[in-house]
Design a protein around this motif. Structure first.
Motif, mmCIF file in Angstrom:
data_model
loop_
_atom_site.group_PDB
_atom_site.id
_atom_site.type_symbol
_atom_site.label_atom_id
_atom_site.label_comp_id
_atom_site.label_asym_id
_atom_site.label_seq_id
_atom_site.Cartn_x
_atom_site.Cartn_y
_atom_site.Cartn_z
ATOM 1 N N HIS A 169 0.831 -1.201 0.000
ATOM 2 C CA HIS A 169 0.000 0.000 0.000
ATOM 3 C C HIS A 169 0.869 1.256 0.000
ATOM 4 C CE1 HIS A 169 -2.478 3.172 1.993
ATOM 5 N NE2 HIS A 169 -3.411 2.685 1.201
ATOM 6 N N ALA A 170 1.936 1.253 0.813
ATOM 7 C CA ALA A 170 2.855 2.395 0.872
ATOM 8 C C ALA A 170 3.582 2.586 -0.458
ATOM 9 C CB ALA A 170 3.860 2.187 2.007
ATOM 10 N N TYR A 171 3.920 1.481 -1.105
ATOM 11 C CA TYR A 171 4.572 1.537 -2.421
ATOM 12 C C TYR A 171 3.632 2.172 -3.450
ATOM 13 C CZ TYR A 171 7.059 -0.193 -6.583
ATOM 14 O OH TYR A 171 7.737 -0.292 -7.785
ATOM 15 N N ILE B 18 6.615 2.390 8.574
ATOM 16 C CA ILE B 18 5.217 2.712 8.275
ATOM 17 C C ILE B 18 4.636 3.644 9.331
ATOM 18 C CG2 ILE B 18 2.893 1.718 8.189
ATOM 19 C CD1 ILE B 18 4.257 -0.760 6.842
ATOM 20 N N GLU B 19 4.881 3.339 10.612
ATOM 21 C CA GLU B 19 4.329 4.165 11.680
ATOM 22 C C GLU B 19 4.938 5.561 11.687
ATOM 23 O OE1 GLU B 19 2.965 0.770 14.925
ATOM 24 O OE2 GLU B 19 4.826 1.899 15.280
ATOM 25 N N LEU C 201 -3.815 1.031 11.386
ATOM 26 C CA LEU C 201 -3.684 1.328 9.964
ATOM 27 C C LEU C 201 -4.114 0.138 9.107
ATOM 28 C CD1 LEU C 201 -2.640 3.805 8.364
ATOM 29 C CD2 LEU C 201 -0.460 2.606 8.139
ATOM 30 N N VAL C 202 -3.581 -1.039 9.406
ATOM 31 C CA VAL C 202 -3.898 -2.208 8.597
ATOM 32 C C VAL C 202 -5.357 -2.606 8.753
ATOM 33 C CG1 VAL C 202 -3.221 -3.980 10.287
ATOM 34 C CG2 VAL C 202 -2.989 -4.443 7.837
ATOM 35 N N ILE D 198 -5.000 -2.627 -3.760
ATOM 36 C CA ILE D 198 -3.593 -2.537 -4.180
ATOM 37 C C ILE D 198 -3.582 -2.607 -5.702
ATOM 38 C CG2 ILE D 198 -1.327 -3.665 -4.100
ATOM 39 C CD1 ILE D 198 -2.180 -4.847 -1.370
ATOM 40 N N SER D 199 -2.712 -1.855 -6.343
ATOM 41 C CA SER D 199 -2.659 -1.885 -7.806
ATOM 42 C C SER D 199 -2.140 -3.226 -8.292
ATOM 43 C CB SER D 199 -1.761 -0.761 -8.323
ATOM 44 O OG SER D 199 -0.402 -1.030 -8.032
#
Length: 577
Positions: free
Chosen positions: A233-235, A350-351, A361-362, A449-450
């Motif tokens: 997700h961050a990517y 992430i945090e 978050l998740v 997610i892509s």
């Protein structure tokens, strides 16, 4: 969130496959606001006997009045398990979000209707009769396939149900040999759950039979179901590139011996990083008892990290954990080494970059919207202890039976929340998450997610160096190498195993999701029979042997480790003694 004419267990079970649904009994208008205030949707099930055509199928005046009030107060779906004529005089003025006509009050409509309400199966039917001017004959909606798990039987997806039942003998073998006291097995194909079964007991004293709804300590399955999924997700959000160096992303690692390791190397377990650090050993005495300087039995402002029941760690010890990860020497030679340490670091990354706790978050991005309501950290905050299979009788650190507290010592010292371990969940909810990844990031009408990110993370970036892993994801072993799966499975498949005796796996080629849950570490993690007997991989193989349209030959071949051959009578006798 149900108003019932009679309680129908099948319907309630199926509704709860998709999200948490509570039964609410509404008898008066006062009950409506009092009992429905906390809910965002109400599903009203109207059940009348369909034993013969002379039975009454109509709403009485009290039911009509309550239904109107409920639909005005909260978004409401009315599901009628009787004649469509029951809607005459009520449907036109009812402010419901949807009306579902299931015609009969027996097991089949009760099994299908919830799946259609949640979009797992498409609505295609038309009213065979006219109800009113607003709802004339042939009224009906057609809904699209939103790729949410549905539930059915093996032959619907070209699987031989008789052959599939062979997995039962292996699960029984697992329990007979005391490789694990019990477990849960789930199989889905083409987006349809075709096998979900509970085996044995939570413990060897056989006091509580395993249920399919039981939660298990997932151990390293956390690496993919939490840390890797959040990193994907961050990517997608552009927070990093896989070639970025850890020292540039995390101030903690700047100018350390891990400064120049890339995200790609760390997630592939190809970075010279130590496999693990037993942080807890420094905090116990020679008898294995927690030292007073590090732990208290009651929480306060300083001792507030809950490691287990009545055991709280000094919060200042967290600095020591991060400093140790930063400074611990690297391996001298570059080689594939499975390590949990990068997943401690990715939690921190992430945090630090979102300002939100990993567990929140998740849950908000993935678990809650997908309907994976049991997948959680620190499950005792949400679920009763009896729903959670115990992981171990800890006699070396926490000195108690670990039920609902994470087994992994490092995750425990982080308050039960780590990218390395800490998640709990049941098989059905894990299947939803794996189906999302199998759908390349899409589930239930929503993209999480892509597809390009899913492809990037599922790729073996160091295959030329005999590294079988993708980014976070485990992959099948190379030929003649040990690994988590049976050798013949597709190289496109991906998943992960957990130390406590768990396994999740998805195969895009055959469109299969496989979930295996057990607590093989109970009563002791020294019991490694589940590994030695190849139970998880051989159960997996039996599923593929049941396919009527296999793309490859998945049958067992001589020369492999067959669990039945491995377990010799004399070894079984030793185990008894």
């Amino acid at each position: 969130m149900l108003l019932w004419e009679m309680i129908i267990p099948k319907l309630f079970i199926l509704l709860n496959k998709y999200t948490q649904v509570d039964k609410v009994n509404i008898q008066t208008k006062k009950d409506i606001e009092k009992k429905l205030k906390a809910y965002d949707l109400v599903i009203v099930g109207f059940h009348k006997s369909s034993a013969n055509p002379w039975k009454s199928y109509k709403f009485n005046s009290k039911e009509k009045e309550l239904l109107q009030k409920i639909a005005l107060y909260k978004p409401t779906v009315l599901n009628v398990f009787t004649s469509p004529y029951s809607l005459i005089g009520i449907a036109d003025d009812l402010p419901a979000k949807a009306i579902v006509v299931s015609y009969q009050n027996d097991w089949y409509p009760q099994e299908i209707s919830p799946q259609m309400i949640f979009g797992a199966l498409s609505f295609k039917g038309k009213l065979p009769v006219g109800i009113s001017r607003k709802y004339p004959v042939h009224t009906g909606l057609t809904t699209p396939d939103i790729k949410r798990l549905s539930y059915g039987f093996p032959e619907q997806v070209n699987v031989d149900s008789r052959k599939l039942k062979r997995v039962d003998s292996l699960m029984q073998f697992m329990m007979d040999t005391m490789a694990a006291p019990g477990g849960v097995l789930l199989v889905a194909r083409h987006g349809k759950v075709i096998y979900e079964k509970n085996y044995g007991y939570q413990t060897y004293d056989k006091k509580r039979p395993v249920k399919t709804t039981d939660l298990y300590d997932l151990a390293s399955v956390t690496k993919v179901m939490a840390a890797t999924t959040l990193m994907m997700h961050a990517y997608d959000k552009g927070m990093f590139q896989i070639e970025d160096q850890l020292g540039d992303l995390m101030p903690l690692l700047k100018d350390s011996n891990k400064d120049t390791i890339t995200v790609k190397e760390a997630l592939s377990h190809y970075a010279k990083i130590k496999s693990w650090i037993p942080f807890y050993l420094e905090t116990i005495d020679k008898r294995g008892r927690p030292l007073r300087k590090y732990y208290h039995k009651k929480p306060d402002d300083t001792y507030n990290i809950e490691v287990a029941k009545n055991l709280y760690l000094n919060k200042n010890y967290l600095d020591k954990i991060w400093d140790t990860i930063r400074t611990v020497p690297q391996y001298e030679k570059l080689k594939y080494v499975y390590s949990g340490l990068p997943f401690y670091l990715f939690k921190k990354f992430i945090e630090d970059n979102t300002g939100k706790k990993m567990e929140k978050l998740v849950d908000s991005i993935f678990y809650k919207p997908i309907g994976a309501t049991t997948v959680t950290y620190n499950p005792l905050k949400k679920f009763p202890a009896e729903r959670i299979a115990p992981a171990e009788k800890d006699d070396y650190y926490r000195h108690q039976t670990l039920r609902g507290y994470v087994h992994d010592m490092g995750a425990a010292m982080l308050g039960g929340v780590s990218g390395n371990a800490g998640l709990f969940g049941n098989a059905n909810d894990l299947a939803k998450l794996m189906q999302m990844h199998l759908n390349k990031g899409y589930y239930g009408g929503r993209r999480y997610i892509s597809d390009t990110t899913e492809i990037t993370f599922n790729k073996r970036h160091y295959a030329q160096d005999s590294v079988r892993r993708g980014l976070g994801w485990d992959k099948p072993q190379f030929k003649d190498h040990p690994g988590p799966t049976f050798e013949e499975i597709s190289a496109k498949s991906f998943g992960h195993q957990g130390f406590t005796g768990t396994m999740i796996w998805a195969d895009p080629e055959e469109e299969i999701v496989y979930i295996f849950l057990s607590n093989r570490t109970f009563p002791t993690m020294k019991n490694r029979l589940l590994y030695k007997l190849n139970i998880r991989s051989e159960v997996h193989r039996r599923i593929y042997e049941a396919l009527k349209d296999p793309k490859h030959d998945y049958r067992y071949h001589p020369g492999k480790v067959d669990p039945y051959e491995y377990w010799k009578p004399e070894e079984k006798e030793k185990k008894k003694n």
